[in-house]
Design an enzyme around this catalytic site. Structure first.
Site, PDB file in Angstrom:
ATOM      1  CG  ASN A 262     107.029 -46.948 -30.517  1.00  9.50           C
ATOM      2  OD1 ASN A 262     106.874 -47.102 -31.731  1.00  9.50           O
ATOM      3  ND2 ASN A 262     107.091 -47.963 -29.669  1.00  9.50           N
ATOM      4  CD1 TRP A 263     103.629 -41.655 -33.456  1.00  5.78           C
ATOM      5  CD2 TRP A 263     103.374 -41.617 -35.691  1.00  5.78           C
ATOM      6  NE1 TRP A 263     103.542 -40.341 -33.851  1.00  5.78           N
ATOM      7  CE2 TRP A 263     103.385 -40.286 -35.207  1.00  5.78           C
ATOM      8  CE3 TRP A 263     103.228 -41.830 -37.064  1.00  5.78           C
ATOM      9  CZ2 TRP A 263     103.252 -39.186 -36.061  1.00  5.78           C
ATOM     10  CZ3 TRP A 263     103.096 -40.738 -37.906  1.00  5.78           C
ATOM     11  CH2 TRP A 263     103.101 -39.427 -37.407  1.00  5.78           C
ATOM     12  CE  LYS A 264     103.516 -48.753 -28.443  1.00  5.18           C
ATOM     13  NZ  LYS A 264     103.321 -49.606 -27.307  1.00  5.18           N
TER      14      LYS A 264
ATOM     15  CG  HIS B  65     109.264 -51.461 -28.211  1.00  2.00           C
ATOM     16  ND1 HIS B  65     108.163 -52.225 -27.898  1.00  2.00           N
ATOM     17  CD2 HIS B  65     109.019 -50.211 -27.746  1.00  2.00           C
ATOM     18  CE1 HIS B  65     107.286 -51.456 -27.272  1.00  2.00           C
ATOM     19  NE2 HIS B  65     107.774 -50.224 -27.172  1.00  2.00           N
TER      20      HIS B  65
ATOM     21  N   GLY C  86     101.625 -49.446 -22.389  1.00  2.00           N
ATOM     22  CA  GLY C  86     100.272 -49.508 -22.940  1.00  2.00           C
ATOM     23  C   GLY C  86      99.198 -49.911 -21.952  1.00  2.00           C
TER      24      GLY C  86
ATOM     25  CB  SER D 242     101.395 -45.734 -18.755  1.00  2.00           C
ATOM     26  OG  SER D 242     100.929 -46.970 -19.285  1.00  2.00           O
TER      27      SER D 242
ATOM     28  CD  GLU E 261     104.444 -52.874 -28.243  1.00  2.00           C
ATOM     29  OE1 GLU E 261     104.658 -52.326 -29.335  1.00  2.00           O
ATOM     30  OE2 GLU E 261     103.826 -52.317 -27.317  1.00  2.00           O
TER      31      GLU E 261
ATOM     32  CD  GLU F 197     109.680 -48.160 -23.682  1.00  2.00           C
ATOM     33  OE1 GLU F 197     108.999 -47.137 -23.740  1.00  2.00           O
ATOM     34  OE2 GLU F 197     109.611 -49.071 -24.528  1.00  2.00           O
TER      35      GLU F 197
ATOM     36  N   GLY G 170     104.379 -43.990 -26.266  1.00  2.00           N
ATOM     37  CA  GLY G 170     103.606 -44.756 -27.244  1.00  2.00           C
ATOM     38  C   GLY G 170     102.223 -44.155 -27.422  1.00  2.00           C
ATOM     39  N   GLY G 171     101.249 -44.683 -26.693  1.00  2.00           N
ATOM     40  CA  GLY G 171      99.839 -44.293 -26.834  1.00  2.00           C
ATOM     41  C   GLY G 171      99.603 -42.797 -26.915  1.00  2.00           C
TER      42      GLY G 171
HETATM   43  C1  PEP Z   1     106.147 -47.826 -25.848  1.00  3.42           C
HETATM   44  O1  PEP Z   1     105.543 -48.555 -26.617  1.00  3.42           O
HETATM   45  O2  PEP Z   1     107.370 -47.681 -25.953  1.00  3.42           O
HETATM   46  C2  PEP Z   1     105.395 -47.120 -24.804  1.00  3.42           C
HETATM   47  C3  PEP Z   1     106.042 -46.463 -23.894  1.00  3.42           C
HETATM   48  O3  PEP Z   1     104.020 -47.196 -24.892  1.00  3.42           O
HETATM   49  P1  PEP Z   1     102.951 -46.438 -23.959  1.00  3.42           P
HETATM   50  O4  PEP Z   1     103.399 -44.999 -23.812  1.00  3.42           O
HETATM   51  O5  PEP Z   1     101.665 -46.566 -24.677  1.00  3.42           O
HETATM   52  O6  PEP Z   1     102.957 -47.135 -22.635  1.00  3.42           O
END
Ligand code: PEP
Length: 234
Positions: free
Chosen positions: A8-10, A98, A162, A194, A100, A156, A215-216
């Site tokens: 997930n590049w956001k 998601h 994040g 994470s 966010e 999640e 994500g990150g």
């Molecule tokens: C996400 O945004 O779905 C996510 C899992 O982010 P991160 O890996 O940065 O915690």
């Protein structure tokens, strides 16, 4: 079933040039990995170029997904993108609900439910993000058992997204089993929050998830490919 690894590049990276670079490094890095399904979910605007780039140099095992969709197929909905359009542009998956989107755009479980139905109607595979059993039940309300089988669930926990503080393996495993109790043994359930090259394997081996939503770490191609390689060795 192959483990799924979803990037997930956001709202990153900031330029098309960097999006292509990132995509191509990942594509090269996973070229010989056949036992993991890797899905890249970039911002909408990069999808057509990345699809073309994927096909231009040989489709190196990467599939495309989007980070959101609208529930109507077309019409006067300024700023929205439909599941129909995403399917047409070459997406196979779509992330729905998601945290966010729930937090910043006030998406409710009723809206999430409509988006899931639209994705299914357009043959897109939805990845439903949840942080509680309540969100599983409300998101899937009224959707038939047969259709639910096509939905991937991503557990999640909000505190882990994040923050660099992943969920403990025991808590994640507990949630995995609780969701599986509701959806049945064959459900596809991922962990997200994470994930890094050090903890990735444990969420699959020890907590028994079928894959990861990242994500990150998906914005760092070295880290991301490392995670995929580790998972491919399981
Ligand atoms: C996400 O945004 O779905 C996510 C899992 O982010 P991160 O890996 O940065 O915690």
């Amino acid at each position: 079933m192959k483990p799924l690894i979803i990037a997930n590049w956001k709202m990153n990276p900031q330029t098309l040039t960097n999006a292509k670079k990132l995509f191509n490094v990942v594509k090269k890095g996973v070229k010989n990995i056949k036992n993991v399904e890797v899905i890249i979910c970039p911002p909408f605007i990069y999808l057509p170029t990345l699809r073309a780039s994927a096909f231009a140099k040989g489709y190196g095992g990467l599939a495309l997904g989007s980070q959101n969709c609208f529930w109507e197929d077309e019409g006067a909905f300024t700023g929205e993108i439909s599941s129909f359009m995403l399917k047409n542009i070459g997406c196979k998956y779509v992330i729905v609900g998601h945290s966010e989107r729930r937090r910043y755009f006030k998406e409710t479980c009723v809206m999430v439910n409509k988006k899931l139905r639209a994705a299914l109607a357009n043959n897109l595979k939805p990845i439903l993000c949840v942080d509680s059993i309540n969100q599983v039940k409300r998101g899937l309300k009224g959707i038939s058992k047969k259709e639910i089988k096509k939905i991937v669930i991503a557990y999640e926990p909000i505190f882990a997204i994040g923050t660099g503080k992943a969920c403990s393996i025991s808590k994640a495993k507990e949630m995995n089993f609780s969701i599986r109790k509701i959806l049945g043994e064959t459900a596809t359930i991922l962990y997200g929050g994470s994930v890094n090259p050090k903890n990735a394997k444990d969420f699959i081996e020890k907590a028994q998830f079928q894959g990861l939503l990242i994500g990150g770490a998906s914005l760092n191609p070295k880290e991301f490919v490392k995670i995929i390689k580790k998972v491919s060795q399981i």
